[in-house]
Design an enzyme around this catalytic site. Structure first.
Site, mmCIF file in Angstrom:
data_model
loop_
_atom_site.group_PDB
_atom_site.id
_atom_site.type_symbol
_atom_site.label_atom_id
_atom_site.label_comp_id
_atom_site.label_asym_id
_atom_site.label_seq_id
_atom_site.Cartn_x
_atom_site.Cartn_y
_atom_site.Cartn_z
ATOM 1 N N ASN A 215 0.684 5.435 0.477
ATOM 2 C CA ASN A 215 -0.132 6.619 0.759
ATOM 3 C C ASN A 215 0.680 7.888 0.545
ATOM 4 O OD1 ASN A 215 0.579 5.284 3.427
ATOM 5 N ND2 ASN A 215 -0.303 7.099 4.320
ATOM 6 N N ASP A 216 0.828 8.761 1.490
ATOM 7 C CA ASP A 216 1.325 10.125 1.227
ATOM 8 C C ASP A 216 2.655 10.198 0.469
ATOM 9 O OD1 ASP A 216 -0.558 10.091 3.232
ATOM 10 O OD2 ASP A 216 0.620 11.220 4.670
ATOM 11 N N LEU B 15 0.824 -1.213 0.000
ATOM 12 C CA LEU B 15 0.000 0.000 0.000
ATOM 13 C C LEU B 15 0.853 1.256 0.000
ATOM 14 C CD1 LEU B 15 -3.158 0.869 1.964
ATOM 15 C CD2 LEU B 15 -1.101 2.197 2.482
ATOM 16 N N ASP C 263 3.894 14.799 10.826
ATOM 17 C CA ASP C 263 4.041 15.314 9.457
ATOM 18 C C ASP C 263 4.800 16.646 9.396
ATOM 19 O OD1 ASP C 263 2.397 13.118 9.053
ATOM 20 O OD2 ASP C 263 0.578 14.301 8.760
HETATM 21 C C1 FRU Z 1 -1.986 11.056 6.131
HETATM 22 C C2 FRU Z 1 -1.305 10.301 7.254
HETATM 23 C C3 FRU Z 1 -0.261 11.168 7.938
HETATM 24 C C4 FRU Z 1 0.688 10.148 8.510
HETATM 25 C C5 FRU Z 1 0.688 9.089 7.433
HETATM 26 C C6 FRU Z 1 0.860 7.695 7.945
HETATM 27 O O1 FRU Z 1 -2.511 10.213 5.168
HETATM 28 O O2 FRU Z 1 -2.241 9.804 8.159
HETATM 29 O O3 FRU Z 1 -0.803 12.039 8.901
HETATM 30 O O4 FRU Z 1 1.959 10.667 8.727
HETATM 31 O O5 FRU Z 1 -0.542 9.208 6.752
HETATM 32 O O6 FRU Z 1 0.997 6.797 6.909
#
Ligand code: FRU
Length: 504
Positions: free
Chosen positions: A45-46, A43, A168
Site C-alpha cells: 500500500n502506501d 500486498l 503517518d
Molecule cells: C493509508 C494507511 C495509513 C497507515 C497505513 C497502514 O493507506 O491506512 O494511514 O499508516 O495505511 O498500512
C-alpha cells in the site's frame, strides 16, 4: 500479553519453503507491471520514506508478505539512480519491537546530519477493536545501513483529545526547527492534523492542532497521510481524509485524496486555504507522498489502490502497485501532475502517425506496456476519445464530450470488474477547446491518463485479457489526430537472489 491474530506475523517467521511458495505463486502473472513499483508477492500500500539521498532515490512502501489482505505491515525498500530503474533491497523495517507490535505504519524521510531519518508509526492493537500508536524513528547511515533508533518511541501514545488513530508522520524542516504533522481523529470522530516541534529531530513537543482556515466543508472522520511541500512560495497540503461524502461526480471513491493550496503558518498553527479540490479524478489512488528530486523538482508517488477490496490478482498472491513518479507544479492555484521526465529513459521503439479520421481508427498493438501521446484537433467534433486494452471482448473507454465540457473514464466494458460497487466510471469537468492533449502510461494492469499537461489525471487499475492490447481513436465527426507511441522497457529489476531480499 501482546494481542495477536494470525496476520500479525513478520517475515522473519517464514520458513524458506514458505517464501519459495509465495514467490512461485506470484511469479508468472501477466498482470504484473514492468515499470510500476509492485510487490513480488503480498500486498503493497502506501509509498513511504521517499528521498533522494547520497546519490540514490530511496523508496519504501507498506508491505504485508503473507497474502493480499492488510496484515502486519513492513517497510519494503527499493533503490534507484535515475527514478525509473529500481532494484529491490532488503526489507527495511520489520516490526519486531513492542512499540510497533502490530505494524510499521506509514511515514516520511528527512536528511539530518548526513543521515536519512525514517519517521514512521508503530501501530498498536490493544484488542480486536481498540488501538494506540507510537511515533518511531529508524536511521539510514551514509553506507545505507538502516537501524531503529535506540530510544524509540519518539512519541509514546496519543495526546489528549484524540483516539488511537494518530499516524503517518510528515516531518520537515522550517526556520531552523523540525516539524511533524500527524493525521488524527478527534474523540468526537472528526478528522484533524496535529503538530509537534523539535530542535534536533529526536525530542518532540506537542504544539497543538493545525487549523485549516476558510475551508467550508466537513472532511470526514479521520485524516490519513498528511503530505506537505513548499513549491515556489506556495504551500501545498495533500491529504487522504476518510469519510467525505460524494458531491456530484467528485469524491466517488471509498476514500479520496484532497489538496489545499495556501499559506502554512507554524507560529499560529494555521493553514490559510486559498484553493481546495479533489487531487485526482481516477479510481485507484490514495496516500500520496511528495519529496524533492535530484534537481529540486517536486515529485510524488501514490498508492494506485485503496481500501480493502478484492482485486483480480489476489489469486496470484500479490496486490497493488504505486503510480509512476509524477512531477507536481502549481499554476494559478491549481495543481498540475505529469509523469517525471525520467520516463524518457525507459523508451524503446517509437511509432507515430498523423491523419484525419471519422469513426474509429485502429492502432494495432501487441503489448500493454507503453507510453502513448495523442493530440486531437477537435474543432468540429463533439464526442471523441480513445479506447485502450481493446479486443473484440473488451476495452477501457476515455471519452471527451464538448457540449458538456467533460471527460469520462469508463471501465464498464472491461471483462474483469472490480470495486464496481463504487461506480464504473469517473468524470471530470474539462475546458475543451480546439485541441486536447493526452498522455497515457499503460503497464499491464495500470493505466495513468494525463490530460492537457496534467490538468486532469485519472489513475485506474485494469485486468485485461492477454489479447486485449489494441488501441482505438474515435470521433463522431472529422477530426485530425496525431499520436506517438513508445514501447517501454522493464524498470523494476528482478533480482536473482530474491529469497535473500526477503529473509535476512
Ligand atoms: C493509508 C494507511 C495509513 C497507515 C497505513 C497502514 O493507506 O491506512 O494511514 O499508516 O495505511 O498500512
Amino acid at each position: 500479553m501482546r494481542y495477536k491474530e494470525p496476520k500479525h506475523r513478520t517475515i522473519l517467521e517464514a520458513t524458506k519453503e514458505e517464501l519459495a511458495q509465495l514467490l512461485e505463486k506470484s511469479k508468472n502473472d501477466n498482470w504484473k507491471p514492468i515499470y510500476h513499483i509492485h510487490p513480488e508477492f503480498g500486498l503493497l500500500n502506501d509509498p513511504n520514506g521517499l528521498a533522494y539521498f547520497n546519490g540514490y532515490y530511496h523508496l519504501f512502501h507498506q508491505w504485508y508478505p503473507y497474502g493480499t489482505t492488510h496484515g502486519m505491515k513492513h517497510w519494503a525498500h527499493l533503490k534507484s539512480k535515475n527514478l525509473v530503474e529500481w532494484t529491490r533491497e532488503k526489507v527495511a523495517l520489520i516490526p519486531t519491537e513492542d512499540y510497533e507490535a502490530h505494524g510499521a505504519y506509514s511515514g516520511t524521510a528527512l536528511e539530518i546530519n548526513h543521515q536519512l531519518y525514517l519517521y514512521y508509526t508503530g501501530n498498536i492493537k490493544l484488542d480486536k477493536i481498540n488501538r494506540s500508536a507510537n511515533q518511531c524513528l529508524a536511521i539510514m547511515n551514509g553506507e545505507g545501513k538502516i537501524e531503529k533508533y535506540a530510544f524509540n518511541p519518539l512519541i509514546k501514545g496519543i495526546p489528549e483529545g484524540y483516539t488511537g488513530h494518530v499516524r503517518d508522520p510528515k516531518v520537515f524542516k522550517k526556520n531552523d526547527s523540525y516539524y511533524m504533522i500527524l493525521g488524527a481523529q478527534r474523540v468526537n470522530e472528526t478528522g484533524a492534523f496535529i503538530v509537534y516541534q523539535s530542535s534536533n529531530g529526536l525530542d518532540w513537543n506537542f504544539l497543538g492542532e493545525l487549523t485549516l482556515k476558510n475551508l467550508n466543508q466537513s472532511l470526514g472522520y479521520m485524516w490519513e497521510c498528511p503530505d506537505y511541500m513548499e513549491i515556489n512560495g506556495k504551500d501545498l497540503l495533500i491529504f487522504s481524509p476518510q469519510g467525505i461524502e460524494p458531491q456530484n461526480e467528485k469524491y466517488k471513491n471509498l476514500f479520496n485524496v484532497t489538496y489545499a493550496i495556501g499559506m502554512l503558518d507554524l507560529e499560529t498553527l494555521t493553514f490559510e486555504v486559498e484553493s481546495f479540490d479533489e487531487f485526482e479524478s481516477g479510481f485507484d489512488f490514495y496516500a500520496t507522498q511528495m519529496f524533492k528530486g535530484k534537481d529540486g523538482q517536486t515529485l510524488l508517488f501514490a498508492w494506485a489502490g485503496l481500501g480493502e477490496f478484492e482485486y483480480p490478482t489476489d489469486e496470484f498472491g500479490w496486490a497493488h502497485c504505486l503510480t509512476f513518479p509524477r512531477e507536481i507544479t502549481i499554476k494559478e492555484n491549481k495543481v498540475l501532475q505529469m509523469p517525471a521526465k525520467e520516463l524518457s529513459l525507459l523508451r524503446l521503439d517509437r511509432e507515430s502517425k498523423s491523419d484525419r479520421c471519422q469513426g474509429v481508427v485502429l492502432i494495432e498493438n501487441k503489448t500493454n506496456t507503453y507510453e502513448l501521446n495523442v493530440t486531437l484537433e477537435t474543432n468540429n467534433t463533439n464526442l471523441f476519445g480513445i479506447h485502450l486494452a481493446v479486443s473484440d471482448e473488451e476495452h477501457l473507454n476515455l471519452e471527451f464530450n464538448k457540449s458538456s465540457q467533460t471527460v469520462t473514464l469508463d471501465r464498464s466494458k472491461l471483462k474483469h470488474q472490480f470495486v464496481e460497487e463504487f461506480g464504473v466510471y469517473r468524470q471530470s469537468q474539462l475546458t475543451i477547446g480546439d485541441k486536447v492533449e493526452v498522455k497515457i502510461l499503460m503497464d499491464n494492469s495500470i493505466a495513468e491518463i494525463f490530460i492537457n499537461q496534467g490538468e486532469v489525471v485519472f489513475t485506474t487499475r485494469l485486468f485485461p485479457l492477454k489479447t486485449s492490447t489494441n488501441i482505438e481513436i474515435f470521433s463522431d465527426q472529422f477530426m485530425t489526430y496525431q499520436y506517438e507511441k513508445y514501447d517501454l522497457k522493464q524498470g523494476i529489476v528482478k533480482r536473482e537472489d530474491d529469497l535473500e531480499v526477503f529473509n535476512r
